[in-house]
Scaffold this motif. Structure first.
Motif, PDB file in Angstrom:
ATOM      1  N   PRO A 132     -12.946  10.392 -23.872  1.00 53.01           N
ATOM      2  CA  PRO A 132     -12.915   9.359 -24.921  1.00 53.01           C
ATOM      3  C   PRO A 132     -13.374   8.008 -24.370  1.00 53.01           C
ATOM      4  O   PRO A 132     -13.169   7.706 -23.187  1.00 53.01           O
ATOM      5  N   ARG A 133     -13.956   7.213 -25.229  1.00 57.96           N
ATOM      6  CA  ARG A 133     -14.544   5.942 -24.788  1.00 57.96           C
ATOM      7  C   ARG A 133     -13.567   5.041 -24.047  1.00 57.96           C
ATOM      8  O   ARG A 133     -13.910   4.487 -22.995  1.00 57.96           O
ATOM      9  N   PRO A 134     -12.315   4.861 -24.525  1.00 51.84           N
ATOM     10  CA  PRO A 134     -11.381   3.994 -23.773  1.00 51.84           C
ATOM     11  C   PRO A 134     -11.118   4.494 -22.358  1.00 51.84           C
ATOM     12  O   PRO A 134     -10.926   3.694 -21.442  1.00 51.84           O
ATOM     13  N   VAL A 135     -11.097   5.818 -22.179  1.00 53.04           N
ATOM     14  CA  VAL A 135     -10.858   6.371 -20.841  1.00 53.04           C
ATOM     15  C   VAL A 135     -12.013   6.025 -19.913  1.00 53.04           C
ATOM     16  O   VAL A 135     -11.811   5.601 -18.762  1.00 53.04           O
ATOM     17  N   GLY A 136     -13.240   6.182 -20.401  1.00 51.59           N
ATOM     18  CA  GLY A 136     -14.410   5.864 -19.580  1.00 51.59           C
ATOM     19  C   GLY A 136     -14.492   4.398 -19.243  1.00 51.59           C
ATOM     20  O   GLY A 136     -14.745   4.015 -18.087  1.00 51.59           O
ATOM     21  N   LEU A 137     -14.224   3.541 -20.242  1.00 55.29           N
ATOM     22  CA  LEU A 137     -14.277   2.095 -19.998  1.00 55.29           C
ATOM     23  C   LEU A 137     -13.190   1.659 -19.015  1.00 55.29           C
ATOM     24  O   LEU A 137     -13.430   0.834 -18.137  1.00 55.29           O
ATOM     25  N   THR A 138     -11.996   2.239 -19.155  1.00 51.75           N
ATOM     26  CA  THR A 138     -10.898   1.896 -18.249  1.00 51.75           C
ATOM     27  C   THR A 138     -11.228   2.281 -16.816  1.00 51.75           C
ATOM     28  O   THR A 138     -10.950   1.537 -15.868  1.00 51.75           O
TER      29      THR A 138
ATOM     30  N   VAL B 234     -18.762   2.197  -4.686  1.00 50.32           N
ATOM     31  CA  VAL B 234     -18.745   3.658  -4.733  1.00 50.32           C
ATOM     32  C   VAL B 234     -17.310   4.178  -4.619  1.00 50.32           C
ATOM     33  O   VAL B 234     -16.888   5.059  -5.384  1.00 50.32           O
ATOM     34  N   GLY B 235     -16.540   3.635  -3.673  1.00 48.00           N
ATOM     35  CA  GLY B 235     -15.150   4.048  -3.539  1.00 48.00           C
ATOM     36  C   GLY B 235     -14.344   3.748  -4.789  1.00 48.00           C
ATOM     37  O   GLY B 235     -13.524   4.567  -5.229  1.00 48.00           O
ATOM     38  N   GLY B 236     -14.580   2.580  -5.393  1.00 48.87           N
ATOM     39  CA  GLY B 236     -13.864   2.222  -6.611  1.00 48.87           C
ATOM     40  C   GLY B 236     -14.152   3.174  -7.755  1.00 48.87           C
ATOM     41  O   GLY B 236     -13.236   3.591  -8.482  1.00 48.87           O
ATOM     42  N   LEU B 237     -15.416   3.555  -7.921  1.00 49.61           N
ATOM     43  CA  LEU B 237     -15.768   4.491  -8.991  1.00 49.61           C
ATOM     44  C   LEU B 237     -15.139   5.862  -8.760  1.00 49.61           C
ATOM     45  O   LEU B 237     -14.643   6.501  -9.690  1.00 49.61           O
ATOM     46  N   ILE B 238     -15.155   6.326  -7.515  1.00 46.96           N
ATOM     47  CA  ILE B 238     -14.562   7.630  -7.199  1.00 46.96           C
ATOM     48  C   ILE B 238     -13.062   7.613  -7.485  1.00 46.96           C
ATOM     49  O   ILE B 238     -12.518   8.504  -8.157  1.00 46.96           O
TER      50      ILE B 238
ATOM     51  N   LEU C 133     -11.140   9.785 -10.477  1.00 48.42           N
ATOM     52  CA  LEU C 133     -10.162  10.823 -10.124  1.00 48.42           C
ATOM     53  C   LEU C 133      -8.785  10.529 -10.719  1.00 48.42           C
ATOM     54  O   LEU C 133      -8.016  11.460 -10.981  1.00 48.42           O
ATOM     55  N   ALA C 134      -8.476   9.243 -10.917  1.00 49.34           N
ATOM     56  CA  ALA C 134      -7.160   8.862 -11.438  1.00 49.34           C
ATOM     57  C   ALA C 134      -7.150   8.712 -12.955  1.00 49.34           C
ATOM     58  O   ALA C 134      -6.113   8.366 -13.530  1.00 49.34           O
ATOM     59  N   ALA C 135      -8.272   8.973 -13.623  1.00 47.79           N
ATOM     60  CA  ALA C 135      -8.347   8.797 -15.070  1.00 47.79           C
ATOM     61  C   ALA C 135      -7.402   9.757 -15.785  1.00 47.79           C
ATOM     62  O   ALA C 135      -7.091  10.845 -15.292  1.00 47.79           O
TER      63      ALA C 135
ATOM     64  N   GLY D 170      -6.215   1.730 -12.041  1.00 47.44           N
ATOM     65  CA  GLY D 170      -6.409   2.606 -13.191  1.00 47.44           C
ATOM     66  C   GLY D 170      -5.101   3.098 -13.778  1.00 47.44           C
ATOM     67  O   GLY D 170      -4.919   3.140 -15.002  1.00 47.44           O
ATOM     68  N   ARG D 171      -4.155   3.474 -12.891  1.00 55.20           N
ATOM     69  CA  ARG D 171      -2.846   3.930 -13.386  1.00 55.20           C
ATOM     70  C   ARG D 171      -2.104   2.808 -14.099  1.00 55.20           C
ATOM     71  O   ARG D 171      -1.476   3.024 -15.136  1.00 55.20           O
ATOM     72  N   LEU D 172      -2.167   1.594 -13.541  1.00 59.22           N
ATOM     73  CA  LEU D 172      -1.519   0.465 -14.194  1.00 59.22           C
ATOM     74  C   LEU D 172      -2.153   0.171 -15.560  1.00 59.22           C
ATOM     75  O   LEU D 172      -1.454  -0.118 -16.535  1.00 59.22           O
ATOM     76  N   ALA D 173      -3.482   0.290 -15.622  1.00 57.96           N
ATOM     77  CA  ALA D 173      -4.186   0.054 -16.889  1.00 57.96           C
ATOM     78  C   ALA D 173      -3.774   1.089 -17.931  1.00 57.96           C
ATOM     79  O   ALA D 173      -3.615   0.768 -19.125  1.00 57.96           O
TER      80      ALA D 173
END
Length: 332
Positions: free
Chosen positions: A69-75, A105-109, A113-115, A327-330
């Motif tokens: 879902p879009r919010p998950v990708g944006l987050t 790169v590390g941030g995106l990975i 993974l935490a999404a 990501g978890r906090l968001a």
């Protein structure tokens, strides 16, 4: 918010990585700090506009944000970028030449993974089995190999230059300083062409995700915005890192500064043409270390070089962990 965070990352990338270019010309006294900053800013701005979009295409294909879902990708993207910005500020405060590319790169990975829902990532493993290099495999391979290439090219270039100038009069230093106007401009252009494209790729991916554009094609305004943000960062400078690269690894004279700029420019330009994002920080640092090892290895401050290697090793896992926490906090 996403566009703002992308441009904030570009700004921190500019002031963090511009110091890599400023360090040589300032330490060798080829330019005054003001002259160096203006020259770097001009060519940092031109790099993203004229350097093509091969690197942006590579970065934009790392995550498939059309699945969740879009919010998950944006987050996830926001969390990864926020972690990269925080890592850039932390390493700048410590005066440590770490890689903005590694942090991104590390941030995106970590964020993917935490999404809360799975986000497909192109690891490139299947492509490797068929003899192709793409996805994260291409990015990580380029980030890993480029410092070794910088060290080897710098070592060989220093040996060749010292042989050719073995009978030169000390007045040749003036010519070497003048030549740095060209090499510093070239390095700034290559840095802008490679590093700003990473942000261009992420921003274009976000526009595609939100339905603002129909296909993955970098708009002109995205190029201009990322170029402007990186140039603004370059103008603020990163004097803590200038001191580390310019004075703390090896005592740089005009010939060392010129060779380090030629080395870094050639390695970054070659990788940019292949669409491979590399770390300007580590290419420049490894080039200076290789030049020092070729010239007078006992005068190289290997302890400081070791700190840079340590930053090279921990940036991707460190920024990944930070992005996962954000990501978890968001999500909460």
């Amino acid at each position: 918010m996403a566009i703002g965070v992308v441009l904030a990352f570009d700004y921190t990338n500019g002031f963090h990585d511009a110091s890599n270019i400023l360090s040589g010309v300032i330490a060798s006294r080829a330019m005054t700090p003001l002259q160096a900053m203006l020259l770097v800013a001009i060519f940092e701005f031109l790099g993203p506009l004229l350097g093509g979009t091969a690197v942006a295409d590579t970065v934009g294909s790392l995550l498939d944000l059309s699945v969740p879902p879009r919010p998950v990708g944006l987050t996830a993207v926001l969390s990864g970028l926020a972690a990269a910005v925080a890592w850039n500020f932390f390493t700048w405060w410590r005066g440590l030449p770490s890689s903005s590319s590694h942090a991104l790169v590390g941030g995106l990975i970590g964020a993917a993974l935490a999404a809360s829902e799975p986000i497909p990532m192109d690891w490139g493993i299947a492509a490797l089995l068929h003899g192709r290099i793409q996805g994260f495999a291409k990015v990580l391979l380029a980030l890993f190999l480029s410092p070794f290439l910088g060290f080897a090219v710098g070592f060989a270039l220093q040996r060749a230059t010292m042989f050719l100038l073995r009978a030169a009069h000390p007045s040749i230093n003036r010519r070497l300083c003048q030549a740095q106007w060209l090499t510093a401009a070239g390095l700034a252009f290559c840095h802008g062409a490679n590093d700003a494209q990473k942000s261009m790729g992420i921003l274009t991916l976000l526009l595609l995700l939100s339905g603002q554009i129909a296909t993955f094609q970098v708009p002109v305004w995205v190029m201009a915005a990322c170029a402007t943000a990186m140039t603004a960062g370059a103008l603020t400078g990163g004097w803590r890192i200038v001191r580390t690269l310019g004075f703390a690894i090896y005592k740089i004279r005009p010939i060392h500064a010129l060779n380090s700029q030629l080395t870094a420019c050639s390695v970054i330009a070659a990788c940019s043409m292949l669409g491979a994002p590399v770390s300007t920080t580590h290419v420049v640092a490894s080039a200076i270390t290789g030049i020092g090892a070729s010239d007078r290895p006992r005068q190289v401050r290997w302890g400081k070089a070791g700190e840079i290697v340590l930053a090279w090793l921990i940036t991707i896992p460190g920024s990944a962990l930070l992005a996962a926490l954000i990501g978890r906090l968001a999500q909460l």
